[in-house]
Scaffold this active site. Structure first.
Site, short mmCIF file in Angstrom:
data_model
loop_
_atom_site.label_atom_id
_atom_site.label_comp_id
_atom_site.label_asym_id
_atom_site.label_seq_id
_atom_site.Cartn_x
_atom_site.Cartn_y
_atom_site.Cartn_z
N TYR A 60 0.90 -0.97 -0.08
CA TYR A 60 0.17 -0.07 0.23
C TYR A 60 0.73 1.76 -0.07
O TYR A 60 0.40 2.12 -0.63
CB TYR A 60 -0.90 -0.06 1.34
CG TYR A 60 -2.09 1.09 1.40
CD1 TYR A 60 -3.08 1.17 0.47
CD2 TYR A 60 -1.95 2.24 2.42
CE1 TYR A 60 -3.98 2.12 0.46
CE2 TYR A 60 -2.91 3.14 2.44
CZ TYR A 60 -3.82 3.28 1.12
OH TYR A 60 -4.72 4.14 2.06
N LYS A 98 1.55 3.94 -3.06
CA LYS A 98 0.66 5.46 -3.29
C LYS A 98 2.18 6.15 -3.13
O LYS A 98 1.79 7.18 -4.04
CB LYS A 98 0.13 5.47 -1.76
CG LYS A 98 -1.36 4.87 -2.06
CD LYS A 98 -2.57 5.85 -2.36
CE LYS A 98 -3.73 5.13 -1.75
NZ LYS A 98 -4.76 5.93 -2.87
P1 NAD Z 1 -13.07 1.89 0.22
O1 NAD Z 1 -12.48 0.21 0.28
O2 NAD Z 1 -14.11 1.97 0.64
O3 NAD Z 1 -12.91 2.87 -1.22
C1 NAD Z 1 -12.20 2.42 -2.63
C2 NAD Z 1 -13.10 1.66 -4.02
O4 NAD Z 1 -12.16 0.96 -4.90
C3 NAD Z 1 -13.84 0.67 -3.29
O5 NAD Z 1 -14.97 0.60 -3.76
C4 NAD Z 1 -13.60 -0.33 -4.81
O6 NAD Z 1 -14.44 -0.84 -5.19
C5 NAD Z 1 -12.98 0.25 -5.85
N1 NAD Z 1 -11.26 0.13 -5.80
C6 NAD Z 1 -10.70 -1.18 -5.41
N2 NAD Z 1 -10.05 -1.13 -6.17
C7 NAD Z 1 -10.28 -0.75 -7.89
C8 NAD Z 1 -10.01 -0.84 -9.13
N3 NAD Z 1 -9.03 -2.01 -9.75
N4 NAD Z 1 -10.64 -0.51 -10.13
C9 NAD Z 1 -11.89 0.19 -9.78
N5 NAD Z 1 -12.11 0.43 -8.45
C10 NAD Z 1 -11.22 -0.01 -7.67
O7 NAD Z 1 -11.92 2.73 0.76
P2 NAD Z 1 -11.43 4.53 1.25
O8 NAD Z 1 -11.74 4.53 2.46
O9 NAD Z 1 -12.95 5.23 0.03
O10 NAD Z 1 -10.31 4.72 0.06
C11 NAD Z 1 -10.83 5.80 -0.49
C12 NAD Z 1 -8.95 6.37 -1.09
O11 NAD Z 1 -8.58 7.31 -0.26
C13 NAD Z 1 -8.01 5.21 -1.44
O12 NAD Z 1 -7.74 5.23 -2.59
C14 NAD Z 1 -7.13 4.93 -0.35
O13 NAD Z 1 -5.90 4.78 -0.25
C15 NAD Z 1 -7.51 6.86 -0.01
N6 NAD Z 1 -7.19 7.21 1.65
C16 NAD Z 1 -8.13 6.56 2.66
C17 NAD Z 1 -8.59 7.01 3.83
C18 NAD Z 1 -9.80 6.57 4.94
O14 NAD Z 1 -9.10 6.74 6.56
N7 NAD Z 1 -10.19 6.26 4.87
C19 NAD Z 1 -7.30 7.46 4.64
C20 NAD Z 1 -6.44 7.65 3.87
C21 NAD Z 1 -5.91 7.60 2.40
#
Ligand code: NAD
Ligand code: UDP
Length: 331
Positions: free
Chosen positions: A145, A149
């Site tokens: 991860y 990133k």
């Molecule tokens: P989440 O798992 O709820 O959402 C991620 C989405 O991406 C899911 O709907 C999944 O189905 C989709 N996905 C994954 N791989 C895919 C692919 N190859 N093609 C198409 N869709 C794909 O996670 P989240 O918490 O909503 O995170 C969203 C983004 O924000 C991510 O990139 C994550 O790294 C980043 N982020 C989130 C947090 C947090 O605290 N929630 C913190 C840091 C970074």
């Protein structure tokens, strides 16, 4: 604006869809539904300015019609999700980001990368400022991860400097709220579902490690501000109020009114001992700061977990693009 959101059926992505639709933008949501849920898009799908395409962004990305901005959020995101999908995670950060950047370039669109506080790894600088380069174990379990990133940030930066794409990078810190999956394994969703289900609260390690928790409405507002700006970033988005995991467990027990016992479990390898964003840059460049404190955000989140009925994703899909790659899911 017509905004393409990858990962738009997930937790953060679906809130971003709603925030943009609310102010009158058109939204194209692309998601392979590997972790996202159609249920998250119930509100969005009622809006004629919304379109959903089921597609794996690591296989390619194209959408009909104009695109003014691309928000790239598609990636496994919770530690259990990315540890089970190491190869998909690396592919999402590398090939997925490349496809999303290429699409932004073709359309002359603004590109927003959802990066993460995990680029700082196990930080030696506290609170974490954007000019800190991080402390990441490149062969540890979390590297799939963190390094994906970090690569995505480098790829985004190269598209800006070498190809002139209008890019912006945000580093998102631990965010919580309604629409988290109850089984995503993150600490807030775990503690709430455990307390509401009458189960023991699982604290990993001593519970003295810290995190800084941002409510999802604040975070979505920050993403919109970054989309609207021409700021390249990276910009930290998070709530600087820092809590130990033990303090969080106490708060959840008090607010649910459930005296759940606490069970201590082994600390996962390379679990960062502390994390807190410096948000001066976000305040200065975006005029953004979080306004929802942990008690208020937890109240909304607990209420949501307590009342949600569950709605299996059985509705027919409008469009289907590239299907997910056949990479192994571990465990
Ligand atoms: P989440 O798992 O709820 O959402 C991620 C989405 O991406 C899911 O709907 C999944 O189905 C989709 N996905 C994954 N791989 C895919 C692919 N190859 N093609 C198409 N869709 C794909 O996670 P989240 O918490 O909503 O995170 C969203 C983004 O924000 C991510 O990139 C994550 O790294 C980043 N982020 C989130 C947090 C947090 O605290 N929630 C913190 C840091 C970074
Ligand atoms: N954690 C915990 N119990 C749980 C889930 C997580 O004590 O049931 C801890 C985890 O070890 C980490 C912190 O809570 O120290 C935040 O974990 P999370 O998975 O939410 O996000 P991270 O910041 O590690 O990506």
């Amino acid at each position: 604006m017509r905004v393409l959101i990858t990962g738009g059926a997930g937790f953060l992505g679906s809130h971003l869809c709603d925030a943009l639709l609310r102010r009158g933008d058109a939204v194209v949501c692309v998601d392979d539904l590997s972790m996202g849920r159609l249920e998250n898009l119930r509100q969005a799908r009622r809006n004629p300015a919304f379109r959903f395409i089921q597609c794996d962004v690591t296989r390619g990305l194209d959408v009909p019609g104009p695109v003014d901005a691309v928000a790239h959020l598609a990636s496994p995101a919770s530690p259990p999700d990315y540890l089970r999908r190491p190869l998909q995670t690396l592919a999402a950060g590398s090939r997925g980001t490349e496809h999303a950047l290429a699409l932004a370039r073709r359309h002359g669109a603004r590109f927003l990368l959802a990066s993460t506080s995990e680029v700082y790894g196990s930080p030696e600088v506290h609170p974490q400022t954007e000019d800190y380069w991080g402390h990441v174990n490149p062969v540890g379990p979390r590297s799939v991860y963190d390094e994906s990133k970090r690569f995505a940030e480098a790829l985004t930066t190269a598209h800006r400097t070498a190809l002139g794409v209008d890019t912006g990078i945000v580093r998102i810190f631990n965010t919580y709220g309604p629409r988290m999956r109850e089984d995503d394994g993150r600490v807030v969703s775990n503690f709430i579902t455990q307390a509401l289900g009458g189960d023991a609260i699982t604290v990993y390690g001593s519970g003295e490690q810290t995190r800084s928790f941002c409510y999802v409405d604040d975070l979505a507002r920050g993403l919109v501000a970054m989309l609207d700006s021409d700021e390249p970033g990276p910009v930290n988005l998070g709530n600087p109020a820092e809590f130990t995991v033990t303090e969080l467990a106490g708060l959840v027990r008090r607010m649910t009114g459930v005296e759940a016992p606490v069970h201590y479990r082994e600390l996962p390898q390379d679990d960062p001992p502390r994390r807190r964003p410096a948000i001066d840059r976000a305040v200065r460049t975006l005029g953004w700061r979080p306004v929802v404190d942990l008690a208020e955000g937890l109240r909304h989140t607990i209420d949501w977990f307590a009342t949600r009925s569950g709605d299996p994703a059985t509705e027919p899909l409008a469009e289907v693009g590239a299907r997910s790659a056949d990479l192994p899911v571990v465990g």
